[in-house]
Design an enzyme around this catalytic site. Structure first.
Site, PDB file in Angstrom:
ATOM      1  N   ALA A  83      17.045 -19.076 -48.882  1.00  0.00           N
ATOM      2  CA  ALA A  83      16.669 -17.985 -47.976  1.00  0.00           C
ATOM      3  C   ALA A  83      17.845 -17.025 -47.868  1.00  0.00           C
ATOM      4  O   ALA A  83      18.987 -17.380 -48.174  1.00  0.00           O
ATOM      5  CB  ALA A  83      16.313 -18.546 -46.604  1.00  0.00           C
ATOM      6  N   ASP A  84      17.553 -15.816 -47.425  1.00  0.00           N
ATOM      7  CA  ASP A  84      18.617 -14.830 -47.218  1.00  0.00           C
ATOM      8  C   ASP A  84      19.132 -14.858 -45.783  1.00  0.00           C
ATOM      9  O   ASP A  84      20.295 -14.580 -45.533  1.00  0.00           O
ATOM     10  CB  ASP A  84      18.100 -13.435 -47.559  1.00  0.00           C
ATOM     11  CG  ASP A  84      17.665 -13.362 -49.007  1.00  0.00           C
ATOM     12  OD1 ASP A  84      18.419 -13.853 -49.869  1.00  0.00           O
ATOM     13  OD2 ASP A  84      16.569 -12.853 -49.277  1.00  0.00           O
ATOM     14  N   LYS A  94      13.329 -13.808 -46.624  1.00  0.00           N
ATOM     15  CA  LYS A  94      13.429 -14.104 -48.057  1.00  0.00           C
ATOM     16  C   LYS A  94      13.044 -12.864 -48.856  1.00  0.00           C
ATOM     17  O   LYS A  94      12.626 -11.868 -48.306  1.00  0.00           O
ATOM     18  CB  LYS A  94      12.478 -15.260 -48.414  1.00  0.00           C
ATOM     19  CG  LYS A  94      12.982 -16.593 -47.875  1.00  0.00           C
ATOM     20  CD  LYS A  94      12.098 -17.764 -48.276  1.00  0.00           C
ATOM     21  CE  LYS A  94      11.758 -17.857 -49.740  1.00  0.00           C
ATOM     22  NZ  LYS A  94      12.922 -17.860 -50.647  1.00  0.00           N
ATOM     23  N   GLY A  95      13.221 -12.988 -50.172  1.00  0.00           N
ATOM     24  CA  GLY A  95      12.682 -11.952 -51.037  1.00  0.00           C
ATOM     25  C   GLY A  95      13.657 -10.888 -51.478  1.00  0.00           C
ATOM     26  O   GLY A  95      13.262  -9.782 -51.851  1.00  0.00           O
ATOM     27  N   GLY A  97      14.850 -10.894 -54.132  1.00  0.00           N
ATOM     28  CA  GLY A  97      14.385 -10.662 -55.503  1.00  0.00           C
ATOM     29  C   GLY A  97      13.001 -10.047 -55.526  1.00  0.00           C
ATOM     30  O   GLY A  97      12.698  -9.187 -54.713  1.00  0.00           O
ATOM     31  N   GLU A 103       6.326 -17.070 -53.422  1.00  0.00           N
ATOM     32  CA  GLU A 103       7.146 -17.871 -52.494  1.00  0.00           C
ATOM     33  C   GLU A 103       6.396 -18.148 -51.201  1.00  0.00           C
ATOM     34  O   GLU A 103       6.402 -19.272 -50.692  1.00  0.00           O
ATOM     35  CB  GLU A 103       8.470 -17.154 -52.200  1.00  0.00           C
ATOM     36  CG  GLU A 103       9.426 -17.164 -53.382  1.00  0.00           C
ATOM     37  CD  GLU A 103      10.745 -16.487 -53.097  1.00  0.00           C
ATOM     38  OE1 GLU A 103      11.659 -16.646 -53.902  1.00  0.00           O
ATOM     39  OE2 GLU A 103      10.875 -15.778 -52.081  1.00  0.00           O
TER      40      GLU A 103
END
Ligand code: 5RP
Length: 223
Positions: A83-84, A94-95, A97, A103
């Site tokens: 997770a970010d 998240k995400g 990318g 996900e």
């Protein structure tokens, strides 16, 4: 061994024979995939995987892990991903990318979602370190942006790496990176973004996390 690797090894202990295991995307998830390959080779562990991205699928295939396509499953036993941002209430961002859609599908489909991260990902509120990535249908981006601005969102379309066009996700969407008032709580924001026409998916994962494993200077804690 670095903290991301350490926490990934800890998560692999949750994998049991016969499980269908979701593979996350990112550097921490990559260590988990490598550990699964080692457990198969050295300890004869048997399981099947499903990947959250083309890059994770390629990694799993290169390590000869058995893999099925997302369209062939309706539930999974375990999903392990990074997770970010992670809040004290286990809401995730998240995400970073391009693979939000798969996900979130896997996070929802999983009997258990284990989040693996180092301590740098712990935040007090979502949006503390990163804007919220919001995947939008390309032809709807202006209308979606206007709707998001109506509840205080500020941001732009994510540029591509060469900065001569827009970032395209694995599913052909654009990404709006938007910041919101920090007093807007994550579950309210989650509902508002979910309710915005033109939005395909976004990076707030509310109410999906089971266990969070955090490695900090060589020690893993479980929340
Ligand atoms: C990708 C993600 C990643 O899990 C997140 O960006 C963390 O990555 P890393 O493990 O490399 O720090 O949400 O969409």
């Amino acid at each position: 061994m670095n903290d991301k690797q350490l926490v990934a090894l800890q998560a692999a202990k949750y994998v049991k024979n016969g499980m269908l295991v979701g593979l996350g995307t990112g550097s921490t998830a990559n260590y988990f995939i490598e550990e699964l390959a080692r457990l198969t080779r050295d300890e004869g562990l048997k399981f099947t995987t499903v990947a959250s991205s083309t890059i994770s699928a390629q990694k799993a295939q290169s390590l000869q892990l058995p893999i099925v396509a997302l369209e062939h499953i309706n539930s999974i036993d375990l999903y392990v991903d990074g997770a970010d941002e992670i809040t004290p209430g286990k809401t995730l961002l998240k995400g970073r990318g391009s693979d939000l859609v798969k996900e979130k599908l896997l996070a929802k489909a999983a009997a258990q979602l284990i989040v693996v991260a180092d301590a740098s990902k712990l935040v007090s509120h979502i949006g503390q370190n990163f804007p919220i990535p919001i995947e939008v249908i390309p032809f709807a981006w202006q209308l979606a942006k206007k709707s998001l601005e109506a509840f205080g969102g500020v941001g732009e379309l994510r540029p591509n790496a060469a900065k001569d066009g827009f970032w395209i996700t694995s599913h052909g969407s654009y990404v709006l990176d938007m910041q919101f008032d920090k007093n807007l709580d994550a579950s309210t924001l989650n509902a508002l973004i979910n309710n915005t026409p033109g939005v395909i998916e976004h990076g707030i994962f509310c109410g999906l996390t089971g266990v969070v494993l955090i490695a900090d200077n060589g020690t893993v804690s479980e929340y």
